[in-house]
Scaffold this active site. Structure first.
Site, PDB file in Angstrom:
ATOM      1  N   PHE A   8      25.468  52.127  29.100  1.00 19.22           N
ATOM      2  CA  PHE A   8      24.532  52.911  29.892  1.00 19.22           C
ATOM      3  C   PHE A   8      23.200  53.083  29.171  1.00 19.22           C
ATOM      4  O   PHE A   8      23.158  53.440  27.993  1.00 19.22           O
ATOM      5  CB  PHE A   8      25.091  54.315  30.163  1.00 19.22           C
ATOM      6  CG  PHE A   8      26.092  54.390  31.279  1.00 19.22           C
ATOM      7  CD1 PHE A   8      25.683  54.361  32.605  1.00 19.22           C
ATOM      8  CD2 PHE A   8      27.448  54.510  31.000  1.00 19.22           C
ATOM      9  CE1 PHE A   8      26.608  54.448  33.644  1.00 19.22           C
ATOM     10  CE2 PHE A   8      28.381  54.596  32.025  1.00 19.22           C
ATOM     11  CZ  PHE A   8      27.955  54.563  33.349  1.00 19.22           C
ATOM     12  N   ASP A   9      22.127  52.853  29.897  1.00 22.37           N
ATOM     13  CA  ASP A   9      20.812  53.272  29.451  1.00 22.37           C
ATOM     14  C   ASP A   9      20.748  54.792  29.589  1.00 22.37           C
ATOM     15  O   ASP A   9      21.556  55.397  30.310  1.00 22.37           O
ATOM     16  CB  ASP A   9      19.756  52.594  30.338  1.00 22.37           C
ATOM     17  CG  ASP A   9      18.361  53.100  30.064  1.00 22.37           C
ATOM     18  OD1 ASP A   9      17.951  53.085  28.895  1.00 22.37           O
ATOM     19  OD2 ASP A   9      17.686  53.520  31.022  1.00 22.37           O
ATOM     20  N   VAL A  10      19.782  55.410  28.910  1.00 19.22           N
ATOM     21  CA  VAL A  10      19.654  56.870  28.978  1.00 19.22           C
ATOM     22  C   VAL A  10      18.567  57.306  29.954  1.00 19.22           C
ATOM     23  O   VAL A  10      18.839  57.881  31.006  1.00 19.22           O
ATOM     24  CB  VAL A  10      19.369  57.456  27.571  1.00 19.22           C
ATOM     25  CG1 VAL A  10      19.108  58.965  27.673  1.00 19.22           C
ATOM     26  CG2 VAL A  10      20.547  57.209  26.641  1.00 19.22           C
TER      27      VAL A  10
END
Length: 226
Positions: A8-10
């Site tokens: 996951f990207d933030v």
């Protein structure tokens, strides 16, 4: 189960970075006794910062240079005599205290109990770890990898190699990356040979020719592709 690991990207994926940035900037300006209205400085700052983040993706600047230069250029544009490096340090401290989650982030992660969840972000190491650590997602991830830690930033293959090694993975087909940026998250996943999911809540038109494996408009829609 098709995938074992979800990367996951933030920012602008699990966390609302627009709100985070706005609040942290406002508090830092207050600390310096500056009452410049956000309507005046925010658009200028976003243009400067956005350009520098693109340069970072392209390997044309470094994260420390980005941090200092975005404010040095902003204050020059606003005619303010403030040390950009000092302001950046205070801004990053405030940024790490801001926790604004994207709708569905907690619900999604709570339903992904059968998967190994990993953070992969180009953000500053201390800031991202503080924000995630202070959020309801603090116990959701097996590991949190930042470009500062890995020595490479998305879309460079190096940061994906770093994650792959950390997880002791051998099969790329078992990984999926989820993120909002076509040029960083999706292109990075394509470069590395893993499946990608573009989080596009504003339903932006894809004019870049970068084709994700999946596209979702709400985080919970990810479950339909697992």
């Amino acid at each position: 189960m098709k995938y074992e690991v979800i990367l996951f990207d933030v920012d602008d994926t699990l966390f609302d970075f627009g709100m985070t940035e706005k609040e942290a900037l406002h508090k830092t300006f207050q600390t310096y006794g500056i009452s410049t209205p956000q309507v005046e400085y925010l658009p200028i700052y976003k243009e400067i910062s956005g350009g520098l983040w693109k340069e970072l993706e392209q390997g044309r600047t470094t994260l420390p240079e980005l941090g200092e230069q975005r404010f040095t250029r902003l204050f020059r544009a606003l005619g303010l005599s403030i040390d950009g490096a000092a302001f950046n340090r205070d801004y990053l401290s405030n940024l790490g205290k801001e926790v604004h989650l994207t709708e569905g982030a907690v619900e999604l992660c709570s339903q992904l109990t059968g998967y190994r969840l990993v953070i992969i972000t180009n953000g500053f190491d201390a800031v991202q770890k503080a924000r995630i650590g202070g959020s309801p997602l603090c116990n959701s991830f097996e590991c949190l990898v930042t470009s500062e830690e890995a020595g490479f930033q998305k879309p460079d293959k190096g940061i994906f190699d770093y994650v792959f090694t950390q997880l002791q993975m051998t099969d790329k087909s078992k990984l999926l990356i989820v993120g909002d940026s076509l040029t960083s998250d999706i292109q990075g996943g394509i470069n590395y040979g893993i499946d990608t999911c573009w989080f596009n809540p504003l339903r932006k038109e894809n004019k870049l020719g970068i084709q994700p494996t999946y596209e979702i408009h709400a985080l919970m829609e990810l479950l339909d592709h697992l």
